[in-house]
Motif scaffolding. Sequence first.
Motif, PDB file in Angstrom:
ATOM      1  N   ARG A 115       0.865  -1.172   0.000  1.00  0.00           N
ATOM      2  CA  ARG A 115       0.000   0.000   0.000  1.00  0.00           C
ATOM      3  C   ARG A 115       0.903   1.223   0.000  1.00  0.00           C
ATOM      4  O   ARG A 115       1.686   1.424   0.935  1.00  0.00           O
ATOM      5  CB  ARG A 115      -0.918   0.027   1.237  1.00  0.00           C
ATOM      6  CG  ARG A 115      -1.892  -1.139   1.312  1.00  0.00           C
ATOM      7  CD  ARG A 115      -2.942  -1.037   0.207  1.00  0.00           C
ATOM      8  NE  ARG A 115      -3.926  -2.114   0.315  1.00  0.00           N
ATOM      9  CZ  ARG A 115      -3.827  -3.281  -0.273  1.00  0.00           C
ATOM     10  NH1 ARG A 115      -2.733  -3.553  -1.007  1.00  0.00           N
ATOM     11  NH2 ARG A 115      -4.762  -4.193  -0.148  1.00  0.00           N
ATOM     12  N   ASN A 214      -4.113   2.161   6.626  1.00  0.00           N
ATOM     13  CA  ASN A 214      -5.246   3.049   6.900  1.00  0.00           C
ATOM     14  C   ASN A 214      -4.986   3.924   8.119  1.00  0.00           C
ATOM     15  O   ASN A 214      -5.354   5.110   8.139  1.00  0.00           O
ATOM     16  CB  ASN A 214      -6.518   2.223   7.100  1.00  0.00           C
ATOM     17  CG  ASN A 214      -6.977   1.559   5.819  1.00  0.00           C
ATOM     18  OD1 ASN A 214      -6.654   2.012   4.717  1.00  0.00           O
ATOM     19  ND2 ASN A 214      -7.734   0.483   5.944  1.00  0.00           N
ATOM     20  N   ASP A 217      -2.464   6.651   7.134  1.00  0.00           N
ATOM     21  CA  ASP A 217      -3.070   7.646   6.249  1.00  0.00           C
ATOM     22  C   ASP A 217      -4.025   8.574   7.003  1.00  0.00           C
ATOM     23  O   ASP A 217      -4.147   9.757   6.674  1.00  0.00           O
ATOM     24  CB  ASP A 217      -3.819   6.946   5.107  1.00  0.00           C
ATOM     25  CG  ASP A 217      -2.882   6.259   4.139  1.00  0.00           C
ATOM     26  OD1 ASP A 217      -1.691   6.625   4.110  1.00  0.00           O
ATOM     27  OD2 ASP A 217      -3.329   5.346   3.424  1.00  0.00           O
ATOM     28  N   SER A 218      -4.703   8.042   8.005  1.00  0.00           N
ATOM     29  CA  SER A 218      -5.672   8.854   8.731  1.00  0.00           C
ATOM     30  C   SER A 218      -5.036   9.754   9.777  1.00  0.00           C
ATOM     31  O   SER A 218      -5.601  10.795  10.125  1.00  0.00           O
ATOM     32  CB  SER A 218      -6.703   7.942   9.413  1.00  0.00           C
ATOM     33  OG  SER A 218      -6.078   7.084  10.357  1.00  0.00           O
TER      34      SER A 218
END
Length: 242
Positions: A115, A214, A217-218
């Motif tokens: 990713r 995730n 990224d958040s």
Amino acid sequence: MARSSSQGTTAKEPGRLKQMYQVFTMTRRADPSSVWWFALAFVVPVVLGVLLALLLPGQNWLAIILWIVAGVLLGVLLFLIVLGRLAERAAYSQIEGQPGAVGAVLSNSLRRQWRSSEMPVAVHGRSQAAVYRAVGTPGVVLITEGQRGNLNRQVDEERRKVQRIVPNVPVHVVHVASGKDGDGDDSVTLHKLPRAMNKFKKALNRNEVLAVANRLDSLTQSPASAIPKGMDPMRARAGRPR
């Protein structure tokens, strides 16, 4: 009129053989020695098929033809494999050293278990050197692009940030050579970047990779998010003159 124009556009698209010839020409121009690899990949299986057809005892005409055809097909297959590898290397050599080259590799050449984003997570303002981040089964990999000395502070900050958000995940650093002369003995060239990233020991499964990506990224911001929220620079108006 629209239908005829769309048909004309479709007719102008090059066929598969023409595309292969264009890739072959591009690779030959970038690396003249690739011609010998192409010839070797095709000729060796053909010669081997002919020798097996002629030297094996008890062969009839059908068996001889089948051996020769098998050698030719194997030669074509090896030629296509070598063409794909060398064409990829030639394409990377054309963008090597340019800003954003690492992002192009991360978005096009990594496997599905990774990713990543083509946008850097940190940028050195003066030199345009950048740090990219990828999450995969080895953990988190930080990739530097540009002069390494300009990115020591950015790499350390990103490493501490990742370790604070996901403390149990390994963090690796890969330095991409900024030019043909390299950037140190432990740096890698652009076309070897995916291979270097996949050499790290596996530490996460697929579900953990997705969860870690995730979460990062958040809870982290890219350089593009430095603009204050609620402010659109494209719609900013100058103050009224007094």
